[in-house]
Design a protein around this motif. Sequence first.
Motif, mmCIF file in Angstrom:
data_model
loop_
_atom_site.group_PDB
_atom_site.id
_atom_site.type_symbol
_atom_site.label_atom_id
_atom_site.label_comp_id
_atom_site.label_asym_id
_atom_site.label_seq_id
_atom_site.Cartn_x
_atom_site.Cartn_y
_atom_site.Cartn_z
ATOM 1 N N LYS A 1 0.820 -1.208 0.000
ATOM 2 C CA LYS A 1 0.000 0.000 0.000
ATOM 3 C C LYS A 1 0.854 1.258 0.000
ATOM 4 N N VAL A 2 0.218 2.343 -0.435
ATOM 5 C CA VAL A 2 0.766 3.680 -0.252
ATOM 6 C C VAL A 2 -0.024 4.305 0.896
ATOM 7 N N PHE A 3 0.676 4.681 1.961
ATOM 8 C CA PHE A 3 0.039 5.241 3.152
ATOM 9 C C PHE A 3 0.274 6.745 3.215
ATOM 10 N N LEU A 4 -0.777 7.488 3.536
ATOM 11 C CA LEU A 4 -0.688 8.938 3.709
ATOM 12 C C LEU A 4 -1.163 9.291 5.108
ATOM 13 N N GLY A 5 -0.290 9.909 5.911
ATOM 14 C CA GLY A 5 -0.644 10.305 7.268
ATOM 15 C C GLY A 5 -1.043 11.761 7.329
ATOM 16 N N LEU A 6 -2.206 12.056 7.920
ATOM 17 C CA LEU A 6 -2.712 13.417 8.024
ATOM 18 C C LEU A 6 -2.894 13.811 9.488
ATOM 19 N N ASN A 7 -2.932 15.114 9.713
ATOM 20 C CA ASN A 7 -3.110 15.656 11.054
ATOM 21 C C ASN A 7 -4.590 15.619 11.425
ATOM 22 N N ALA A 8 -4.918 14.892 12.486
ATOM 23 C CA ALA A 8 -6.318 14.787 12.915
ATOM 24 C C ALA A 8 -6.821 16.069 13.547
ATOM 25 N N GLU A 9 -5.905 16.985 13.883
ATOM 26 C CA GLU A 9 -6.290 18.189 14.603
ATOM 27 C C GLU A 9 -6.340 19.432 13.723
ATOM 28 N N GLY A 10 -6.163 19.281 12.445
ATOM 29 C CA GLY A 10 -6.177 20.437 11.553
ATOM 30 C C GLY A 10 -6.826 20.100 10.231
ATOM 31 N N THR A 11 -6.841 21.086 9.353
ATOM 32 C CA THR A 11 -7.401 20.907 8.018
ATOM 33 C C THR A 11 -6.286 20.582 7.039
ATOM 34 N N ALA A 12 -6.415 19.496 6.336
ATOM 35 C CA ALA A 12 -5.397 19.082 5.370
ATOM 36 C C ALA A 12 -5.644 19.739 4.023
ATOM 37 N N PRO A 13 -4.591 19.953 3.233
ATOM 38 C CA PRO A 13 -4.763 20.496 1.891
ATOM 39 C C PRO A 13 -5.691 19.620 1.051
ATOM 40 N N ALA A 14 -6.394 20.247 0.143
ATOM 41 C CA ALA A 14 -7.326 19.515 -0.718
ATOM 42 C C ALA A 14 -6.614 18.436 -1.525
ATOM 43 N N ALA A 15 -5.363 18.685 -1.867
ATOM 44 C CA ALA A 15 -4.598 17.703 -2.636
ATOM 45 C C ALA A 15 -4.480 16.385 -1.896
ATOM 46 N N PHE A 16 -4.494 16.441 -0.542
ATOM 47 C CA PHE A 16 -4.329 15.230 0.246
ATOM 48 C C PHE A 16 -5.669 14.562 0.541
ATOM 49 N N THR A 17 -6.648 15.344 0.927
ATOM 50 C CA THR A 17 -7.922 14.762 1.374
ATOM 51 C C THR A 17 -8.703 14.116 0.240
ATOM 52 N N ASN A 18 -8.507 14.587 -0.982
ATOM 53 C CA ASN A 18 -9.269 14.062 -2.117
ATOM 54 C C ASN A 18 -8.508 13.012 -2.915
ATOM 55 N N VAL A 19 -7.344 12.602 -2.431
ATOM 56 C CA VAL A 19 -6.505 11.692 -3.199
ATOM 57 C C VAL A 19 -7.132 10.298 -3.254
ATOM 58 N N LYS A 20 -6.890 9.620 -4.354
ATOM 59 C CA LYS A 20 -7.350 8.251 -4.540
ATOM 60 C C LYS A 20 -6.143 7.332 -4.671
ATOM 61 N N GLY A 21 -6.284 6.138 -4.112
ATOM 62 C CA GLY A 21 -5.225 5.153 -4.246
ATOM 63 C C GLY A 21 -4.271 5.088 -3.077
ATOM 64 N N ALA A 22 -4.460 5.932 -2.071
ATOM 65 C CA ALA A 22 -3.629 5.899 -0.875
ATOM 66 C C ALA A 22 -4.506 5.675 0.348
ATOM 67 N N GLU A 23 -4.019 4.900 1.287
ATOM 68 C CA GLU A 23 -4.749 4.706 2.540
ATOM 69 C C GLU A 23 -4.421 5.858 3.482
ATOM 70 N N ILE A 24 -5.432 6.591 3.905
ATOM 71 C CA ILE A 24 -5.241 7.753 4.769
ATOM 72 C C ILE A 24 -5.416 7.354 6.229
ATOM 73 N N ASN A 25 -4.427 7.695 7.041
ATOM 74 C CA ASN A 25 -4.504 7.509 8.485
ATOM 75 C C ASN A 25 -4.274 8.856 9.156
ATOM 76 N N LYS A 26 -4.904 9.071 10.299
ATOM 77 C CA LYS A 26 -4.802 10.369 10.966
ATOM 78 C C LYS A 26 -4.111 10.224 12.322
ATOM 79 N N PHE A 27 -3.348 11.263 12.667
ATOM 80 C CA PHE A 27 -2.548 11.257 13.877
ATOM 81 C C PHE A 27 -2.788 12.542 14.654
ATOM 82 N N SER A 28 -2.891 12.422 15.969
ATOM 83 C CA SER A 28 -3.026 13.588 16.829
ATOM 84 C C SER A 28 -2.001 13.497 17.938
ATOM 85 N N GLY A 29 -1.655 14.651 18.490
ATOM 86 C CA GLY A 29 -0.695 14.673 19.576
ATOM 87 C C GLY A 29 0.449 15.609 19.290
#
Length: 454
Positions: free
Chosen positions: A193-221
């Motif tokens: 897989k291709v994994f993409l980690g995003l910030n659970a506490e903020g707004t991610a760029p549209a380029a990241f949130t709308n991407v297809k083909g990557a598994e998105i996981n969110k991280f806080s702390g």
Amino acid sequence: MSKLVKLKKGFDINLAGKAEKKVESFPTVKTFAIKPTDFLGMERPKVLVKEGDTVKAGTPLLFDKKMEKVQFVAPVSGEVVEVKRGEKRKLLEIKILADSEIEFESFEKLSAADIQSASREKLIDQMTLSGVWPQLIQRPFGVIANPADEPRAIFISGFDSHPLAPDYEILFKGQEQAFQTGIDVLKRLTKGKVFLGLNAEGTAPAAFTNVKGAEINKFSGPHPAGNVGVQIHHIDPINKGEIVWTVSPYGVIQIGKLFLKGVYDASKVVALTGSELKKAAYTNTYLGACVDTFVAGNTKSDNLRIISGNVLTGSKINPDGYMGYYDHQITVIPEGDYEEFLGWLKPSAKKLSFHKAIGMLSFLSRDKEYVVDTNTHGEERPFVISGSFEKVMPMDILPTYLFKAIHANDYDEMEELGIYELVEEDVALCEFIDPSKNEIQALLRSGIELLMYS
């Protein structure tokens, strides 16, 4: 399946000098440089150009004899004005005086359908020839990926939690198509897989949130939540004998532009940060830019430390030095070349410290922005076991025992204690809070090299 990972261990370093959220114009940068010292593991660079040669963006400048297929190319078009060498003729920089209008080498364009039908070898050949391949970093060891390998998975961190970190919404605005194309290419390079980690506490760029083909996981702390090594550890940890690749969002976009436009596009937005800048903002430039036009007349004093990157993992450069290959931030802070009698003993609200005994008053105002300098407030001393490292390491690793194993050159213990999961940025906070003032990042690299070359 996507995960939400909540991290409690770590430490946010809240510094003064955040970049204003707008892109400013600065005087045109005239020279750019590629520095082999930016590429860990490069042993025998072979220079392909000489002073006086004319190059285009994408023209090969050098390669490593250990991995000849991977080309390191010019970020801009212009004239090669210096091939700078140091002791024992070690290659330090290849400098280019840029043209006013950038010209590009031409590479093959591929549509989305072409990318899906092309062989993996064809995609790799285009990436290695064009110069985008060095954006792919191998774990373990943190070196440039070998095109002959096939990674178990590819990881991308979609946010930065370092001090004064740039806003990715500004850095990658309008790059949706290039980012998606880059993901499409990366998917062809691994059976995993291709994994993409995003910030659970903020707004991610549209380029990241709308991407297809990557598994998105969110991280806080707190930091180091944005480190890709931390994200790998919590999503799909590395075991001995396994290889994964990592790539920054900028690298994904650069790969995408290569196949969309058929050019090596090294343009980028960088953040100018730090308490000693008069104007902390974002600006457009190219990879490897000279920082002189960004800092000349834009600083509050002369006794400064200019850093390519952030204060934890960046590199010191001169006022006429060049940005690192992987950096998207310049930080300017006061130099700390002074002595303070018993300064390490005196609690203060002005000092930022993880240790409450010293910075106890700072814990009463966690939102305060601090001006820090480079003073270590003490000198290197015997390795003190305080239990602090474990409080800023959000991984199932025992850093104190790992560092002791590296000191002892104990190969088996290093492997057992998780050295394959780490690179320098993952232990930078340990170095920041270390009461013994050890160079922890350099210590880790020495352990990694012991295993690499054993």
